[in-house]
Design an enzyme around this catalytic site. Structure first.
Site, short mmCIF file in Angstrom:
data_model
loop_
_atom_site.label_atom_id
_atom_site.label_comp_id
_atom_site.label_asym_id
_atom_site.label_seq_id
_atom_site.Cartn_x
_atom_site.Cartn_y
_atom_site.Cartn_z
N TRP A 12 4.85 10.09 -4.06
CA TRP A 12 4.59 11.28 -4.89
C TRP A 12 4.45 11.14 -6.29
CZ3 TRP A 12 9.05 15.40 -3.51
CH2 TRP A 12 8.97 15.83 -1.99
N LYS A 13 4.55 9.95 -6.67
CA LYS A 13 4.28 9.52 -8.07
C LYS A 13 4.80 10.33 -8.96
CE LYS A 13 0.11 7.23 -6.70
NZ LYS A 13 -1.36 6.77 -7.05
N HIS A 95 3.76 -1.50 -7.25
CA HIS A 95 2.76 -0.44 -7.38
C HIS A 95 1.65 -0.90 -8.58
CE1 HIS A 95 0.12 3.02 -7.46
NE2 HIS A 95 0.41 3.18 -6.07
N GLU A 97 0.08 0.94 -10.52
CA GLU A 97 0.44 1.72 -11.73
C GLU A 97 1.46 1.37 -12.55
OE1 GLU A 97 0.41 5.49 -9.65
OE2 GLU A 97 -1.70 5.39 -9.37
N GLU A 167 -3.56 -1.93 -1.30
CA GLU A 167 -4.15 -1.03 -2.16
C GLU A 167 -4.90 -1.39 -3.18
OE1 GLU A 167 -1.01 2.74 -1.88
OE2 GLU A 167 -0.98 1.75 -3.86
N GLY A 173 -6.32 7.33 -5.91
CA GLY A 173 -6.62 8.54 -6.58
C GLY A 173 -8.08 8.96 -6.91
N SER A 208 -6.74 6.81 -1.46
CA SER A 208 -7.46 8.09 -1.16
C SER A 208 -7.29 8.25 0.38
CB SER A 208 -8.91 7.73 -1.68
OG SER A 208 -8.92 7.90 -2.93
N GLY A 229 -0.64 8.67 -1.32
CA GLY A 229 -0.50 9.36 -2.73
C GLY A 229 -0.87 10.89 -2.90
N GLY A 230 -1.94 11.26 -3.17
CA GLY A 230 -2.33 12.75 -3.61
C GLY A 230 -2.10 13.67 -2.44
P1 PGA Z 1 -4.01 7.95 -3.49
O1 PGA Z 1 -2.60 7.05 -4.05
O2 PGA Z 1 -3.44 8.37 -2.01
O3 PGA Z 1 -3.76 9.33 -4.39
O4 PGA Z 1 -4.84 7.25 -3.68
C1 PGA Z 1 -2.24 5.76 -3.10
C2 PGA Z 1 -1.13 5.24 -4.03
O5 PGA Z 1 -1.26 5.12 -5.23
O6 PGA Z 1 -0.19 4.79 -3.44
#
Ligand code: PGA
Length: 256
Positions: A12-13, A95, A97, A167, A173, A208, A229-230
């Protein structure tokens, strides 16, 4: 032949609020794919809610980060033992990020993995190359270095509890996933890097992922799941991904 159970994990971030978290958890609660595990990794403040809503269901919950220390004077950090108290089955570690925002390096990630394993929380280790690294032809070398650093403190018995999410940083994203051919190439390379011990490691793809493209990834031999993610922020979309990936897997044993 090794049986690795497919895993679809939502990340979910830092999205949502309590009401949206509640609605999403309610929507996911009935999920129970016959051939796979489903998990959602929620922001820390919603762990108690996840435990309350998902407890007794087939959907596991987890966190997106864990401290590299056992306990002590580390302001703002959350210990693995605290995650265990909230019933976390999973935790995302390393991750991109967090490598970017919190300057996590491989040594720090290795200590986080060790903390998670110590508390019996299954880590989802993220690795991936940048676009510049891919264009320079160094994807495999980058992944190998990240793995080598991150796994430095684990013994081979821990591999059975580990999931590794490939990833690519450039695909996260962006609405544009890596191609199945790219993912297949990396999965083959990762299995080769591990050798025999790697037959039990779950390998996931993230970047994505959507309901529209998840079927292509499900068809890849050696790929055991997805980190989403999204698309995990929408109950219907995440449900469709779980069902499509696990349905494609049904009746198949996964080649090592
Ligand atoms: P995303 O993110 O599906 O929005 O690209 C994946 C993730 O960062 O784990």
């Amino acid at each position: 032949m090794t049986q690795r159970i497919p895993l679809i994990a939502g990340n979910w971030k830092m999205h949502g609020d309590r009401a949206r978290a509640r609605a999403l958890l309610d929507a996911l609660k009935p999920l129970s794919p016959a051939q796979g595990e489903v998990a959602v990794c929620v922001p820390y403040p919603y762990l108690e809610l996840a435990q309350a809503v998902l407890g007794g269901s087939a959907v596991a919950w987890g966190a997106q980060n864990v401290a590299e220390w056992e306990e002590g004077a580390h302001t703002g950090e959350v210990a693995a033992s605290m995650l265990a108290e909230f019933g976390c089955g999973y935790v995302i570690v390393g991750h991109s990020e967090r490598r970017r925002d919190a300057a996590e390096d491989d040594a720090c990630i290795a200590r986080k993995l060790a903390q998670a394993i110590r508390l019996d929380i299954k880590p989802i280790l993220c690795i991936g190359e940048t676009l510049a690294q891919r264009q320079a032809g160094s994807t495999h070398a980058v992944l190998q270095a990240q793995l080598h650093g991150a796994l430095a403190l684990l013994d081979s018995t821990a591999l059975t509890r580990l999931s590794i999410a490939y990833e690519p940083v450039w695909a996260i994203g962006q609405g544009q996933a890596a191609t199945p051919a790219m993912v297949g190439d990396v999965i083959t390379a990762l299995r080769a890097m591990f050798g025999e011990a790697g037959a039990s490691v779950r390998l996931l793809y993230g970047g994505s992922v959507s309901a529209a493209n998840c079927g292509d990834f499900a068809a890849l031999a050696g790929l055991d799941g997805l980190l989403v993610g999204g698309a995990s922020l929408r109950g219907d979309e995440f449900t469709a991904i779980c069902q499509r990936f696990c349905t494609r897997r049904e009746g198949r044993s996964l080649p090592a």
